[in-house]
Motif scaffolding. Structure first.
Motif, mmCIF file in Angstrom:
data_model
loop_
_atom_site.group_PDB
_atom_site.id
_atom_site.type_symbol
_atom_site.label_atom_id
_atom_site.label_comp_id
_atom_site.label_asym_id
_atom_site.label_seq_id
_atom_site.Cartn_x
_atom_site.Cartn_y
_atom_site.Cartn_z
ATOM 1 N N ASN A 122 -175.186 42.019 20.986
ATOM 2 C CA ASN A 122 -174.144 42.169 22.002
ATOM 3 C C ASN A 122 -173.325 40.897 22.152
ATOM 4 O OD1 ASN A 122 -175.008 44.777 22.512
ATOM 5 N ND2 ASN A 122 -176.303 44.206 24.244
ATOM 6 N N ALA A 123 -173.980 39.740 22.106
ATOM 7 C CA ALA A 123 -173.254 38.475 22.202
ATOM 8 C C ALA A 123 -172.343 38.286 20.997
ATOM 9 C CB ALA A 123 -174.236 37.315 22.329
ATOM 10 N N ALA A 124 -172.845 38.640 19.813
ATOM 11 C CA ALA A 124 -172.030 38.504 18.603
ATOM 12 C C ALA A 124 -170.856 39.459 18.629
ATOM 13 C CB ALA A 124 -172.899 38.754 17.369
ATOM 14 N N LEU B 81 -182.761 29.558 19.657
ATOM 15 C CA LEU B 81 -181.809 30.281 20.493
ATOM 16 C C LEU B 81 -181.638 29.553 21.826
ATOM 17 C CD1 LEU B 81 -180.109 32.832 21.143
ATOM 18 C CD2 LEU B 81 -182.212 33.894 21.954
ATOM 19 N N LEU B 82 -180.390 29.248 22.189
ATOM 20 C CA LEU B 82 -180.091 28.622 23.474
ATOM 21 C C LEU B 82 -179.749 29.693 24.502
ATOM 22 C CD1 LEU B 82 -177.742 25.645 22.502
ATOM 23 C CD2 LEU B 82 -180.198 25.587 22.891
ATOM 24 N N TYR B 83 -180.295 29.539 25.717
ATOM 25 C CA TYR B 83 -179.920 30.438 26.809
ATOM 26 C C TYR B 83 -179.622 29.598 28.055
ATOM 27 C CZ TYR B 83 -184.855 29.823 28.117
ATOM 28 O OH TYR B 83 -186.079 29.291 28.450
ATOM 29 N N PRO B 84 -178.647 30.025 28.868
ATOM 30 C CA PRO B 84 -178.254 29.238 30.044
ATOM 31 C C PRO B 84 -179.342 29.238 31.109
ATOM 32 C CG PRO B 84 -176.549 30.839 29.426
ATOM 33 C CD PRO B 84 -177.789 31.209 28.699
ATOM 34 N N GLU B 85 -179.571 28.073 31.701
ATOM 35 C CA GLU B 85 -180.484 27.967 32.835
ATOM 36 C C GLU B 85 -179.742 27.625 34.129
ATOM 37 O OE1 GLU B 85 -183.812 25.381 31.991
ATOM 38 O OE2 GLU B 85 -184.965 27.129 31.365
ATOM 39 N N PRO C 176 -174.621 30.879 23.289
ATOM 40 C CA PRO C 176 -175.647 31.131 24.308
ATOM 41 C C PRO C 176 -175.900 32.619 24.466
ATOM 42 C CG PRO C 176 -173.518 30.867 25.369
ATOM 43 C CD PRO C 176 -173.264 30.743 23.893
ATOM 44 N N VAL C 177 -177.108 32.972 24.823
ATOM 45 C CA VAL C 177 -177.468 34.355 25.116
ATOM 46 C C VAL C 177 -178.098 34.372 26.499
ATOM 47 C CG1 VAL C 177 -178.861 36.330 24.453
ATOM 48 C CG2 VAL C 177 -177.793 34.920 22.690
ATOM 49 N N ALA C 178 -177.443 35.056 27.421
ATOM 50 C CA ALA C 178 -177.853 34.991 28.823
ATOM 51 C C ALA C 178 -179.264 35.544 29.038
ATOM 52 C CB ALA C 178 -176.850 35.733 29.699
ATOM 53 N N ALA D 65 -173.655 26.692 32.587
ATOM 54 C CA ALA D 65 -173.954 26.739 31.161
ATOM 55 C C ALA D 65 -173.462 28.071 30.595
ATOM 56 C CB ALA D 65 -175.456 26.584 30.929
ATOM 57 N N GLY D 66 -172.988 28.058 29.359
ATOM 58 C CA GLY D 66 -172.490 29.290 28.762
ATOM 59 C C GLY D 66 -171.504 29.018 27.654
ATOM 60 N N ILE D 67 -170.781 30.045 27.258
ATOM 61 C CA ILE D 67 -169.909 29.966 26.093
ATOM 62 C C ILE D 67 -168.812 28.925 26.279
ATOM 63 C CG2 ILE D 67 -168.532 31.908 26.954
ATOM 64 C CD1 ILE D 67 -169.199 31.021 23.249
ATOM 65 N N GLU D 68 -168.211 28.857 27.472
ATOM 66 C CA GLU D 68 -167.131 27.890 27.683
ATOM 67 C C GLU D 68 -167.636 26.464 27.591
ATOM 68 O OE1 GLU D 68 -165.107 28.719 31.309
ATOM 69 O OE2 GLU D 68 -164.302 30.634 30.606
#
Length: 337
Positions: free
Chosen positions: A320-322, A219-223, A308-310, A227-230
């Motif tokens: 929720n992300a899905a 699982l990737l998460y923004p640091e 990504p999942v924040a 970083a994020g979906i865009e």
């Protein structure tokens, strides 16, 4: 008294008109910093409503910064913040509109840089300019100061402006007498890599159940805020995934794992030439994976990568992300080294 008052008034008007410090305006010792940078490409920036730009003010401010003249820099910057928000938006947009990450900057700049990149991508600066126009003086000053740090480094920003121009922009800038500098020309050394300029992600090893048995998952998460979906949409061709079925496998994506210490090293996409052309994640330190998870990875030889999942540890974070359509996924190969 009247004579002195008139002199003060004229000095104030001269200071306001030129942006020079009041003391210089009183003594008529106004000075300029040479050479003035060429700002003819600045109007190419989508700075919002294509409002009027004060190119002379912008040039004098950048020249003062490069000359290290603190008094001129302060007075000219104050004039930009108070009276020339379109010019501020264009200067900042040129600095951050095409950089993948703004780097070490203030909070207002880090947030606004996302709008600047979107303005360049869509060729519409309305939202970015509206944010600049709505800033209080403190935030606007921080944005300008951060942008000037990059402008002071040289004419590198003109390369980014050139990316907005019509066909063959580099030649067009050279023909206009503008010096074009590339990253290779800057001789930044081996310590600066594209990965260090890109948005940063963390990873969380997980597993998921499938009809064929358990599968390892990453699982990737923004640091960082950029970083994020865009970012993932722009740097990958992963499919939007709603937690149902199995995403496609793409053998070009590789999770590199080191056998010696059971650690994950990098998540990369391998180009046609066999070299890594996208590095999405890199371990900052060696962390040994649990034996049972490593054994699962060894048996499967592939891994489901999602993100990504924040806030990955929050309740129903994946769901929720899905549900929001903001979850991307791919099945990548595992390359043991």
């Amino acid at each position: 008294m009247v004579k002195n008052h008139g002199k003060k008034q004229r000095a104030n008007q001269r200071a306001q008109r030129t942006g020079a410090p009041y003391a210089s305006a009183v003594t008529r010792t106004l000075h300029t910093h040479e050479p003035l940078p060429d700002m003819t490409a600045l109007p190419l920036m989508p700075h919002g409503s294509w409002g009027p730009l004060d190119l002379d003010l912008a040039a004098r401010l950048v020249a003062a910064c490069r000359a290290g003249c603190v008094s001129c820099q302060r007075s000219l910057a104050a004039k930009v913040v108070a009276e020339a928000r379109s010019t501020l938006a264009a200067l900042a947009g040129a600095a951050y509109g095409t950089l993948p990450t703004p780097g070490p900057v203030s909070g207002p700049t880090r947030l606004w840089a996302q709008l600047a990149r979107e303005a360049v991508r869509t060729r519409s600066g309305e939202t970015a300019f509206a944010a600049v126009a709505a800033m209080d003086a403190a935030d606007a000053s921080e944005l300008l100061e951060d942008a000037l740090t990059l402008w002071t480094a040289g004419d590198l920003r003109l390369i980014q402006l050139a990316q907005l121009a019509p066909a063959d922009p580099m030649n067009a800038l050279r023909e206009a007498g503008i010096e074009v500098v590339t990253l290779d020309d800057l001789d930044l050394g081996d310590d600066v890599a594209p990965y260090q300029l890109a948005p940063v992600y963390g990873v969380m090893p997980m597993r998921t159940a499938t009809p064929g048995g358990p599968v390892p998952m990453l699982l990737l998460y923004p640091e960082t805020e950029d970083a994020g979906i865009e970012d993932l949409e722009s740097r990958t061709d992963w499919e939007h995934w709603g937690l149902h079925g199995t995403p496609d496998m793409d053998p070009a994506w590789r999770l590199r794992a080191r056998i010696a210490d059971r650690s994950l090293q990098r998540l990369v996409r391998v180009g046609p030439d066999g070299e890594d052309d996208v590095e999405l994640w890199r371990a900052q330190e060696s962390v040994t994976m649990p034996q049972d998870w490593w054994d699962l990875l060894d048996r499967a030889q592939h891994i489901l990568v999602i993100g990504p999942v924040a806030e990955p540890e929050a309740p129903r974070a994946l769901e929720n992300a899905a549900d929001a359509g903001e979850l991307l996924a791919v099945v990548a190969r595992v390359a043991f080294v």
